[in-house]
Each structure stands twice: as structure tokens, then as C-alpha cells.
Scaffold this motif. Sequence first.
Motif, PDB file in Angstrom:
ATOM      1  N   ILE A 234     -17.792  -9.286  10.293  1.00  0.00           N
ATOM      2  CA  ILE A 234     -16.649  -9.563   9.418  1.00  0.00           C
ATOM      3  C   ILE A 234     -15.403  -9.562  10.300  1.00  0.00           C
ATOM      4  O   ILE A 234     -15.160  -8.588  11.021  1.00  0.00           O
ATOM      5  N   PRO A 235     -14.615 -10.648  10.280  1.00  0.00           N
ATOM      6  CA  PRO A 235     -13.409 -10.659  11.123  1.00  0.00           C
ATOM      7  C   PRO A 235     -12.466  -9.538  10.698  1.00  0.00           C
ATOM      8  O   PRO A 235     -12.266  -9.325   9.499  1.00  0.00           O
ATOM      9  N   ARG A 236     -11.939  -8.806  11.687  1.00  0.00           N
ATOM     10  CA  ARG A 236     -11.046  -7.703  11.342  1.00  0.00           C
ATOM     11  C   ARG A 236      -9.623  -8.230  11.176  1.00  0.00           C
ATOM     12  O   ARG A 236      -8.984  -8.645  12.137  1.00  0.00           O
ATOM     13  N   GLU A 237      -9.170  -8.257   9.936  1.00  0.00           N
ATOM     14  CA  GLU A 237      -7.789  -8.678   9.690  1.00  0.00           C
ATOM     15  C   GLU A 237      -7.291  -7.977   8.441  1.00  0.00           C
ATOM     16  O   GLU A 237      -8.091  -7.541   7.611  1.00  0.00           O
ATOM     17  N   PRO A 238      -5.957  -7.877   8.292  1.00  0.00           N
ATOM     18  CA  PRO A 238      -5.442  -7.215   7.093  1.00  0.00           C
ATOM     19  C   PRO A 238      -5.831  -8.033   5.858  1.00  0.00           C
ATOM     20  O   PRO A 238      -5.792  -9.269   5.895  1.00  0.00           O
ATOM     21  N   PHE A 239      -6.214  -7.352   4.805  1.00  0.00           N
ATOM     22  CA  PHE A 239      -6.644  -8.021   3.565  1.00  0.00           C
ATOM     23  C   PHE A 239      -5.555  -7.797   2.520  1.00  0.00           C
ATOM     24  O   PHE A 239      -5.265  -6.654   2.153  1.00  0.00           O
ATOM     25  N   PHE A 240      -4.963  -8.870   2.050  1.00  0.00           N
ATOM     26  CA  PHE A 240      -3.847  -8.808   1.104  1.00  0.00           C
ATOM     27  C   PHE A 240      -4.318  -8.308  -0.266  1.00  0.00           C
ATOM     28  O   PHE A 240      -5.364  -8.720  -0.760  1.00  0.00           O
ATOM     29  N   LEU A 241      -3.531  -7.400  -0.865  1.00  0.00           N
ATOM     30  CA  LEU A 241      -3.795  -6.955  -2.237  1.00  0.00           C
ATOM     31  C   LEU A 241      -2.668  -7.450  -3.133  1.00  0.00           C
ATOM     32  O   LEU A 241      -1.497  -7.391  -2.758  1.00  0.00           O
ATOM     33  N   SER A 242      -3.015  -7.922  -4.333  1.00  0.00           N
ATOM     34  CA  SER A 242      -1.993  -8.423  -5.256  1.00  0.00           C
ATOM     35  C   SER A 242      -1.220  -7.254  -5.861  1.00  0.00           C
ATOM     36  O   SER A 242      -1.623  -6.093  -5.743  1.00  0.00           O
ATOM     37  N   ASN A 243      -0.137  -7.563  -6.552  1.00  0.00           N
ATOM     38  CA  ASN A 243       0.639  -6.505  -7.216  1.00  0.00           C
ATOM     39  C   ASN A 243      -0.159  -5.840  -8.335  1.00  0.00           C
ATOM     40  O   ASN A 243       0.140  -4.718  -8.730  1.00  0.00           O
ATOM     41  N   ILE A 244      -1.164  -6.551  -8.868  1.00  0.00           N
ATOM     42  CA  ILE A 244      -2.025  -5.914  -9.886  1.00  0.00           C
ATOM     43  C   ILE A 244      -2.950  -4.919  -9.191  1.00  0.00           C
ATOM     44  O   ILE A 244      -3.106  -3.780  -9.627  1.00  0.00           O
ATOM     45  N   ASP A 245      -3.562  -5.351  -8.071  1.00  0.00           N
ATOM     46  CA  ASP A 245      -4.472  -4.455  -7.333  1.00  0.00           C
ATOM     47  C   ASP A 245      -3.766  -3.178  -6.888  1.00  0.00           C
ATOM     48  O   ASP A 245      -4.296  -2.076  -7.018  1.00  0.00           O
ATOM     49  N   LYS A 246      -2.548  -3.355  -6.334  1.00  0.00           N
ATOM     50  CA  LYS A 246      -1.972  -2.219  -5.591  1.00  0.00           C
ATOM     51  C   LYS A 246      -1.551  -1.056  -6.490  1.00  0.00           C
ATOM     52  O   LYS A 246      -1.450   0.062  -6.016  1.00  0.00           O
ATOM     53  N   VAL A 247      -1.310  -1.309  -7.798  1.00  0.00           N
ATOM     54  CA  VAL A 247      -0.981  -0.150  -8.655  1.00  0.00           C
ATOM     55  C   VAL A 247      -2.241   0.533  -9.184  1.00  0.00           C
ATOM     56  O   VAL A 247      -2.165   1.492  -9.927  1.00  0.00           O
ATOM     57  N   LEU A 248      -3.407   0.005  -8.808  1.00  0.00           N
ATOM     58  CA  LEU A 248      -4.659   0.583  -9.312  1.00  0.00           C
ATOM     59  C   LEU A 248      -5.373   1.377  -8.217  1.00  0.00           C
ATOM     60  O   LEU A 248      -6.588   1.389  -8.126  1.00  0.00           O
ATOM     61  N   ASN A 249      -4.571   2.041  -7.392  1.00  0.00           N
ATOM     62  CA  ASN A 249      -5.137   2.807  -6.292  1.00  0.00           C
ATOM     63  C   ASN A 249      -5.658   4.173  -6.774  1.00  0.00           C
ATOM     64  O   ASN A 249      -5.062   5.206  -6.526  1.00  0.00           O
ATOM     65  N   PHE A 250      -6.758   4.116  -7.529  1.00  0.00           N
ATOM     66  CA  PHE A 250      -7.446   5.354  -7.930  1.00  0.00           C
ATOM     67  C   PHE A 250      -8.910   4.978  -8.117  1.00  0.00           C
ATOM     68  O   PHE A 250      -9.254   3.795  -8.190  1.00  0.00           O
ATOM     69  N   ASP A 251      -9.773   5.984  -8.146  1.00  0.00           N
ATOM     70  CA  ASP A 251     -11.214   5.704  -8.189  1.00  0.00           C
ATOM     71  C   ASP A 251     -11.745   5.672  -9.612  1.00  0.00           C
ATOM     72  O   ASP A 251     -11.264   6.398 -10.480  1.00  0.00           O
ATOM     73  N   VAL A 252     -12.712   4.814  -9.821  1.00  0.00           N
ATOM     74  CA  VAL A 252     -13.370   4.707 -11.125  1.00  0.00           C
ATOM     75  C   VAL A 252     -14.856   4.963 -10.905  1.00  0.00           C
ATOM     76  O   VAL A 252     -15.459   4.400  -9.991  1.00  0.00           O
ATOM     77  N   GLN A 253     -15.421   5.827 -11.755  1.00  0.00           N
ATOM     78  CA  GLN A 253     -16.848   6.153 -11.601  1.00  0.00           C
ATOM     79  C   GLN A 253     -17.643   5.610 -12.779  1.00  0.00           C
ATOM     80  O   GLN A 253     -17.197   5.721 -13.929  1.00  0.00           O
TER      81      GLN A 253
END
Length: 468
Positions: free
Chosen positions: A31-50
Amino acid sequence: MATACQEPPPLIQDLKVTVHDTSLVFPSGHIPREPFFLSNIDKVLNFDVQTIHFFPAHPEFHPDRVAEALRAALAKILVHYEFLSGRLKLDAATGRLEIDSNSEGVGFTVASSECCLDDIGDLVFPNPAFERLVTKSLDSLPPDNQPLCIIQVTSFACGGFAMGTSTNHATFDGLSFKMFLQNLAALAADKPLVVDPCNDRRLLAARSPPCVSFPHPELLKLDVPKGQDSSRPIVFNDASEDLDFKIFKLSPNDIACLKERAAKDASGPGSSYPKARVTSFNVVTAHIWRCKALSSCADIDDGSSKSRASTLLYAVDIRPRLEPPLPRGYAGNAVLTAYATATPGELEEWPLGRLVEMVTEGAGRMTDDYARSAIDWGEVNVGFPHGEVLVSSWWRLGFADVEYPWGRPRYSCPLVYHRKDIILLFPDMITAASQNGGDGVSVLVALPGPEMAKFQSLFHKLLAGDHH
């Protein structure tokens, strides 16, 4: 009439789980190592779901074999979801949360329990002991270097097993996670992917310059001092209030009655609610909203508790609403929060058809323009959805429909945390006895004792059609 709310069945307190092995699984290809962009929807969901998926015993798939098949399938699937084996980090220059696609792996745990699947009791009833079926973090790694996904396979004494998953919400929403599971199941069966994932989160990037063209009362702006890490939103104020929790079950018949009543309101002669879409989700959500708003009103009311605003929030999938629509395989978060606002006084007075119309209008507001405006709002502000009650629906996600080589899950459920501002909807067990009646819903509510007593009484009274 209504299925009475369920008192907790005797819940098994200790599943007697022993962890045998915890390791990392790496992508089977480069897998090429590069920064992976997160959208504004993704970035406020920085918590874990089980989530936990329970499977009965299978004659050809001993749990050890399942664990091997899953581990091999995981290594393969990581090549297609290149972000998943990376790690979250803040970009120092922009302060944005992104994923470093460094292929450092996902977690994999093998465990066993001395219990049998049938000893656990009602799988629909969220049991705190289920925590033992999920690995939330790897002790061998520092807190800032945790995998974005950890899978635990726990075998039971009867040969059945559970697959517990913990994933960071920034990686998937419910729909894309179901697609991930379908793909994982396909690879475990040596079949091709069911859907090719689309990993381009820039499809939901903010516009440049951002243009917030709508008011967004559903979003609460936070004042975060510059430079402070806002990547962990305080979305959930875990007030340590004592909460009772109950499950209210709505049978297919209960839902049909609510729909009939709303349809009568909406389509009667000279109806004033022509926009109401009378769907199961809309009527159940309208019913819950009314009960929740009224349960928090003061008993002796000077009018103030019934004249405040009550805002209902619920998720809307924006994939088909954007122009052009997002690809079917979009692998990130593509849900935004719709809202409806009324006073408890209005919610008490209005017929069900009017409430259903408000829920319909909230989702109808979610056009391409509105969704883009909400995404741009997240570029300009730090904040998150905010209301009196969020209805979070797992009802139709269909995790239990995923066909693994060892069959479908007997039941799939979220690992539940109790929050008084979140009401969860999840499917009932679909048993052979109720083939046609499998579309009931379980409503999980957590409230302080006095509010719960009011909620329960309103839930049944309003379901029976006793409106005042």
C-alpha cells in the motif's frame, strides 16, 4: 396491544472469557504510504464503535477454522481498504485529522468462553458482559498508535462463536461497514469482492472557499482556542447521572397501527399534512420524539417546560442525494444529521400525521445544496450535531443478512452505552416462528428514573391511540 416494555431478563454477569492470542494483521500486498484525507463528516466521528455478531455452531467451521479464515481474509481486504491498516494523526501544518497509511496493521484477538451461546440468554437485550467479546485497544501499543480496527473471535463451549469488532467511526458509517463485512465474508469464502470500495473521501471535501448557504440549527458551534486539539470532539457529555434503561418492543402490528393512524391524519379529507411520508422509520421516530419531549416536562408546569424547543436529530444517508450521487461503494461516512424542532406543547397537541410530516421534512431538507453547506460549516466551525434527542437507527442496516462461509449471524448488535440523549433502534431477532413478523423493532431508552416512568406511561398510552 403494545408489546410491554421488556424488563431485563436475568443477564449472565460473567461470560468467563479467556484471551489466548492478540496480534496484528498486515495487508497482504503493498500500500503506498501517503496521507489519507478525511472529510469534515469523518473527522468529527473520531471515536470507536463496537458491534458483536453471534453465530451458532457450524459442522464444517470450528471456531479455530473461522479465526484462521478471518485472519487470512483480513490481510487480503486491507489491500482494498488502504486506510484501514493506517493510524490517525493530526497534520501539523493544517491541524486537520488524517490517516497515515503506514500499513501498521489491524488488531486480531482469539478468545474462548466457558459459556454456551444458549446460556447467554436474550441476545437482543444489551448485556454489559458483552464488553468481554470485544477488544477495544491493544495493550502492546501506546494510546496514540492504536489500530483503527480490531476483530475478536470468541468461541463458546457449544461450538458457536462471536465476532466482536471495534472500529474507529472516522473509517466507516453503518452502510459502508456493512459493505466491508460483505466483502470480508466474500474473501473468507475465496470469492471476489461484493462491492469495490471507493476510498476517495475528497468527494465530500468542503468547497473552496467554503459557502455556508443555510442556517444549521442542528449543529452546535464550539469555541475551541486555536491550536487546541479538537480532533476528539466532546460529542458525548457522559454525565454520570444514574440512568434506568429499558427496551420497548414494537411489533409489526404496533407499527402498522401507528402507520394507519398517521396515514388517516395525512390523507383525510382536507388534510393539512400532504408531505408526510408514512414509513415505519418516520412513524416510530415521531412517536419516540413525542414521548421523549413530554417525559422531560415538569409535572406542575408553569408553561415554561412546554414552550421550550425540543429538537429531534436523526441520520440521513446522503449518498443518493448528492449531485452526482456518491459511488455505491463509497467507504467513508456519508450520513448527515437531519432535524425537526417543535415545543413539547405542540408535540402534545398535534396529531401523529403532523409529527410524521416534520420528520419527513427534516430528511427532505437534505438536498445536495444543504449537504454541501453542512460540510462547509464544518470547515469554518468546530462543532457537532446537537439536539434534545438523537434517534440512532441500526434497524435496517442488515448486519445479520451478511452471508459468511459459516452462515449468517444469529444476531448482530451494537455494544450499547447508555446516554439519555441517544435512543437506539435495533432489529428484533428474526426467528423461524415469525418469518413474516420479523420487522418489529426494539427501542432502547436510558433515562433518569422519574423521566423513565413518564416515558413508559406515554409510550403505551400514545401507542394505544389515547392522544390526550
